[in-house]
Design a protein around this motif. Sequence first.
Motif, mmCIF file in Angstrom:
data_model
loop_
_atom_site.group_PDB
_atom_site.id
_atom_site.type_symbol
_atom_site.label_atom_id
_atom_site.label_comp_id
_atom_site.label_asym_id
_atom_site.label_seq_id
_atom_site.Cartn_x
_atom_site.Cartn_y
_atom_site.Cartn_z
ATOM 1 N N THR A 202 0.833 -1.200 0.000
ATOM 2 C CA THR A 202 0.000 0.000 0.000
ATOM 3 C C THR A 202 0.866 1.247 0.000
ATOM 4 O O THR A 202 0.576 2.218 -0.714
ATOM 5 C CB THR A 202 -0.938 -0.001 1.225
ATOM 6 O OG1 THR A 202 -1.754 -1.181 1.169
ATOM 7 C CG2 THR A 202 -1.821 1.226 1.253
ATOM 8 N N PHE A 203 1.933 1.228 0.773
ATOM 9 C CA PHE A 203 2.867 2.351 0.803
ATOM 10 C C PHE A 203 3.410 2.622 -0.600
ATOM 11 O O PHE A 203 3.440 3.765 -1.066
ATOM 12 C CB PHE A 203 4.008 2.056 1.786
ATOM 13 C CG PHE A 203 5.040 3.131 1.880
ATOM 14 C CD1 PHE A 203 4.813 4.260 2.646
ATOM 15 C CD2 PHE A 203 6.247 3.015 1.207
ATOM 16 C CE1 PHE A 203 5.773 5.270 2.750
ATOM 17 C CE2 PHE A 203 7.202 4.004 1.302
ATOM 18 C CZ PHE A 203 6.966 5.135 2.072
ATOM 19 N N ALA A 204 3.811 1.580 -1.302
ATOM 20 C CA ALA A 204 4.393 1.719 -2.647
ATOM 21 C C ALA A 204 3.395 2.300 -3.649
ATOM 22 O O ALA A 204 3.742 3.212 -4.408
ATOM 23 C CB ALA A 204 4.911 0.369 -3.145
ATOM 24 N N VAL A 205 2.160 1.791 -3.649
ATOM 25 C CA VAL A 205 1.194 2.313 -4.617
ATOM 26 C C VAL A 205 0.805 3.750 -4.294
ATOM 27 O O VAL A 205 0.610 4.559 -5.213
ATOM 28 C CB VAL A 205 -0.071 1.429 -4.774
ATOM 29 C CG1 VAL A 205 0.283 0.075 -5.346
ATOM 30 C CG2 VAL A 205 -0.852 1.298 -3.490
ATOM 31 N N ASN A 206 0.708 4.082 -3.022
ATOM 32 C CA ASN A 206 0.338 5.452 -2.661
ATOM 33 C C ASN A 206 1.432 6.454 -3.009
ATOM 34 O O ASN A 206 1.154 7.527 -3.547
ATOM 35 C CB ASN A 206 -0.033 5.537 -1.185
ATOM 36 C CG ASN A 206 -1.393 4.951 -0.893
ATOM 37 O OD1 ASN A 206 -2.199 4.756 -1.787
ATOM 38 N ND2 ASN A 206 -1.651 4.660 0.364
ATOM 39 N N VAL A 207 2.672 6.119 -2.738
ATOM 40 C CA VAL A 207 3.772 7.030 -3.073
ATOM 41 C C VAL A 207 3.928 7.138 -4.595
ATOM 42 O O VAL A 207 4.139 8.232 -5.128
ATOM 43 C CB VAL A 207 5.089 6.584 -2.391
ATOM 44 C CG1 VAL A 207 6.265 7.402 -2.873
ATOM 45 C CG2 VAL A 207 4.953 6.698 -0.871
ATOM 46 N N THR A 208 3.795 6.033 -5.288
ATOM 47 C CA THR A 208 3.855 6.064 -6.756
ATOM 48 C C THR A 208 2.742 6.933 -7.330
ATOM 49 O O THR A 208 2.962 7.734 -8.237
ATOM 50 C CB THR A 208 3.774 4.637 -7.326
ATOM 51 O OG1 THR A 208 4.862 3.869 -6.810
ATOM 52 C CG2 THR A 208 3.809 4.646 -8.841
ATOM 53 N N GLY A 209 1.542 6.793 -6.793
ATOM 54 C CA GLY A 209 0.426 7.621 -7.237
ATOM 55 C C GLY A 209 0.669 9.099 -6.991
ATOM 56 O O GLY A 209 0.325 9.946 -7.820
ATOM 57 N N CYS A 210 1.278 9.435 -5.851
ATOM 58 C CA CYS A 210 1.617 10.835 -5.548
ATOM 59 C C CYS A 210 2.630 11.377 -6.559
ATOM 60 O O CYS A 210 2.518 12.517 -7.008
ATOM 61 C CB CYS A 210 2.169 10.962 -4.132
ATOM 62 S SG CYS A 210 0.929 10.722 -2.842
ATOM 63 N N LEU A 211 3.606 10.561 -6.916
ATOM 64 C CA LEU A 211 4.606 10.976 -7.901
ATOM 65 C C LEU A 211 3.951 11.213 -9.261
ATOM 66 O O LEU A 211 4.195 12.241 -9.912
ATOM 67 C CB LEU A 211 5.706 9.924 -8.019
ATOM 68 C CG LEU A 211 6.790 10.202 -9.056
ATOM 69 C CD1 LEU A 211 7.601 11.436 -8.668
ATOM 70 C CD2 LEU A 211 7.692 8.995 -9.213
ATOM 71 N N ILE A 212 3.106 10.289 -9.687
ATOM 72 C CA ILE A 212 2.420 10.436 -10.974
ATOM 73 C C ILE A 212 1.537 11.680 -10.974
ATOM 74 O O ILE A 212 1.539 12.457 -11.933
ATOM 75 C CB ILE A 212 1.580 9.177 -11.301
ATOM 76 C CG1 ILE A 212 2.477 7.975 -11.536
ATOM 77 C CG2 ILE A 212 0.670 9.419 -12.508
ATOM 78 C CD1 ILE A 212 1.736 6.639 -11.572
ATOM 79 N N LEU A 213 0.796 11.876 -9.894
ATOM 80 C CA LEU A 213 -0.095 13.033 -9.824
ATOM 81 C C LEU A 213 0.691 14.342 -9.780
ATOM 82 O O LEU A 213 0.292 15.327 -10.396
ATOM 83 C CB LEU A 213 -1.020 12.916 -8.610
ATOM 84 C CG LEU A 213 -2.272 13.769 -8.633
ATOM 85 C CD1 LEU A 213 -3.076 13.578 -9.907
ATOM 86 C CD2 LEU A 213 -3.134 13.449 -7.421
#
Length: 124
Positions: free
Chosen positions: A36-47
């Motif tokens: 969950t940490f990985a997908v959330n941080v990745t999503g923040c980077l993409i956004l």
Amino acid sequence: MNWLLVVTGAMVGAPLRYLTDRAVQSRHDSLFPWGTFAVNVTGCLILGLLTGAVAERAAGSHVQLLLGTGLCGALTTYSTFSYETLRLSETGARLYAVANVAASVVAGLGAAFAGVALAQAVWA
């Protein structure tokens, strides 16, 4: 048309979130919710990258709907983050719960800022 862009992005983001979470978590023998940490941080980077691209007029509103609202909306998960943090706390792993909150906020904001900065460097 707009709703179709959001749905299309979500159709990619939701399975990507699930598969990434499972792949990351299976590689860690830890109570910490790394997936969950990985997908959330990745999503923040993409956004962040997308926000910077839109600000620099390198991307338009359709891309923002597809990737920002659709993909990132389905990829990231505040509800699972909250649930996993609560479960850590309830099972006595309070240090992991606190670490999850602190690391998620710091890394998420850092990734968003990094994405904006990268977009500005590329498209400014």
